[in-house]
Design a protein around this motif. Sequence first.
Motif, short mmCIF file in Angstrom:
data_model
loop_
_atom_site.label_atom_id
_atom_site.label_comp_id
_atom_site.label_asym_id
_atom_site.label_seq_id
_atom_site.Cartn_x
_atom_site.Cartn_y
_atom_site.Cartn_z
N GLY A 189 0.84 -1.12 0.42
CA GLY A 189 -0.21 -0.09 0.22
C GLY A 189 1.09 0.99 -0.22
O GLY A 189 -0.15 2.68 0.22
N ARG A 190 2.26 0.84 0.06
CA ARG A 190 2.62 2.68 -0.29
C ARG A 190 4.11 1.71 -1.00
O ARG A 190 4.56 0.55 -1.29
CB ARG A 190 3.48 3.15 1.23
CG ARG A 190 4.25 1.83 1.70
CD ARG A 190 4.43 2.47 3.35
NE ARG A 190 5.75 1.99 4.04
CZ ARG A 190 6.68 0.69 3.25
NH1 ARG A 190 7.46 0.96 2.22
NH2 ARG A 190 7.21 0.33 4.30
N PRO A 191 4.81 3.13 -1.52
CA PRO A 191 6.07 2.44 -2.68
C PRO A 191 7.18 2.02 -1.35
O PRO A 191 7.42 1.94 -0.06
CB PRO A 191 6.81 4.54 -3.01
CG PRO A 191 5.95 4.41 -2.81
CD PRO A 191 4.31 4.48 -1.48
N GLY A 192 7.77 0.93 -2.26
CA GLY A 192 9.27 0.52 -1.50
C GLY A 192 10.36 1.32 -1.10
O GLY A 192 10.39 3.29 -1.28
N ARG A 193 10.64 1.33 0.63
CA ARG A 193 12.15 1.67 0.67
C ARG A 193 13.59 1.75 -0.43
O ARG A 193 13.26 0.36 -0.31
CB ARG A 193 11.81 1.76 2.06
CG ARG A 193 10.82 2.47 2.30
CD ARG A 193 11.76 2.40 4.22
NE ARG A 193 11.19 0.76 4.48
CZ ARG A 193 10.91 0.79 6.32
NH1 ARG A 193 11.01 0.87 7.32
NH2 ARG A 193 11.12 -0.59 6.40
N THR A 194 14.20 2.57 -0.20
CA THR A 194 15.19 2.20 -0.73
C THR A 194 16.62 1.71 0.59
O THR A 194 16.36 1.51 1.48
CB THR A 194 16.13 4.09 -1.17
OG1 THR A 194 16.27 4.69 -0.18
CG2 THR A 194 15.03 4.46 -2.13
N PHE A 195 17.54 0.83 -0.11
CA PHE A 195 17.80 0.78 0.93
C PHE A 195 18.62 1.53 1.85
O PHE A 195 18.99 1.88 3.64
CB PHE A 195 19.36 -0.54 0.56
CG PHE A 195 19.80 -0.87 1.49
CD1 PHE A 195 19.97 -2.23 2.56
CD2 PHE A 195 21.65 0.11 2.00
CE1 PHE A 195 20.76 -2.34 3.01
CE2 PHE A 195 22.48 -0.51 2.50
CZ PHE A 195 21.97 -1.92 3.74
N ALA B 248 18.10 1.72 5.89
CA ALA B 248 20.00 1.64 6.24
C ALA B 248 19.45 2.53 7.63
O ALA B 248 20.16 2.42 9.12
CB ALA B 248 20.69 2.04 6.00
N GLN B 249 19.30 3.55 7.51
CA GLN B 249 18.93 5.27 8.28
C GLN B 249 17.67 4.76 9.26
O GLN B 249 18.63 5.41 10.60
CB GLN B 249 18.36 6.20 7.60
CG GLN B 249 19.82 6.37 6.68
CD GLN B 249 19.11 7.73 5.92
OE1 GLN B 249 18.27 8.24 5.83
NE2 GLN B 249 20.31 8.82 4.98
N PHE C 10 22.49 -1.96 14.35
CA PHE C 10 23.47 -2.28 13.84
C PHE C 10 25.30 -1.35 14.65
O PHE C 10 26.58 -1.32 13.96
CB PHE C 10 24.11 -2.26 12.43
CG PHE C 10 22.96 -2.68 11.52
CD1 PHE C 10 23.28 -4.16 11.88
CD2 PHE C 10 21.83 -2.40 11.39
CE1 PHE C 10 22.52 -4.68 9.86
CE2 PHE C 10 20.53 -3.39 10.46
CZ PHE C 10 20.85 -4.59 10.77
N THR C 11 25.17 -1.13 15.44
CA THR C 11 26.27 -0.55 16.39
C THR C 11 25.80 -0.73 17.95
O THR C 11 24.87 -0.98 18.65
CB THR C 11 25.86 1.24 16.43
OG1 THR C 11 24.35 1.65 17.08
CG2 THR C 11 25.71 1.86 15.23
N ARG C 12 27.09 -0.11 18.00
CA ARG C 12 27.11 -0.59 19.69
C ARG C 12 26.51 0.61 20.85
O ARG C 12 26.82 1.22 20.41
CB ARG C 12 28.77 -1.54 20.42
CG ARG C 12 29.06 -2.73 19.52
CD ARG C 12 30.74 -2.60 20.02
NE ARG C 12 30.80 -3.85 19.02
CZ ARG C 12 32.04 -4.47 18.93
NH1 ARG C 12 32.42 -5.18 20.57
NH2 ARG C 12 31.82 -5.44 18.57
#
Length: 52
Positions: free
Chosen positions: A33-39, A43-44, A50-52
Amino acid sequence: MSLSSATPAAEDWWRSNDGVPPEITTDVERLIGRPGRTFATWAQEHAAAFTR
């Protein structure tokens, strides 16, 4: 999305396989129901995982 708006790396990958880029569809948008997101966007939004 057209081939001209694809990243150069994606174009290189497509050409290195069979020279024909895959068909770009609206399946994701139709399903969720919405456009896909970019990688980059994904990631943002998930950087903290993915950080400590």
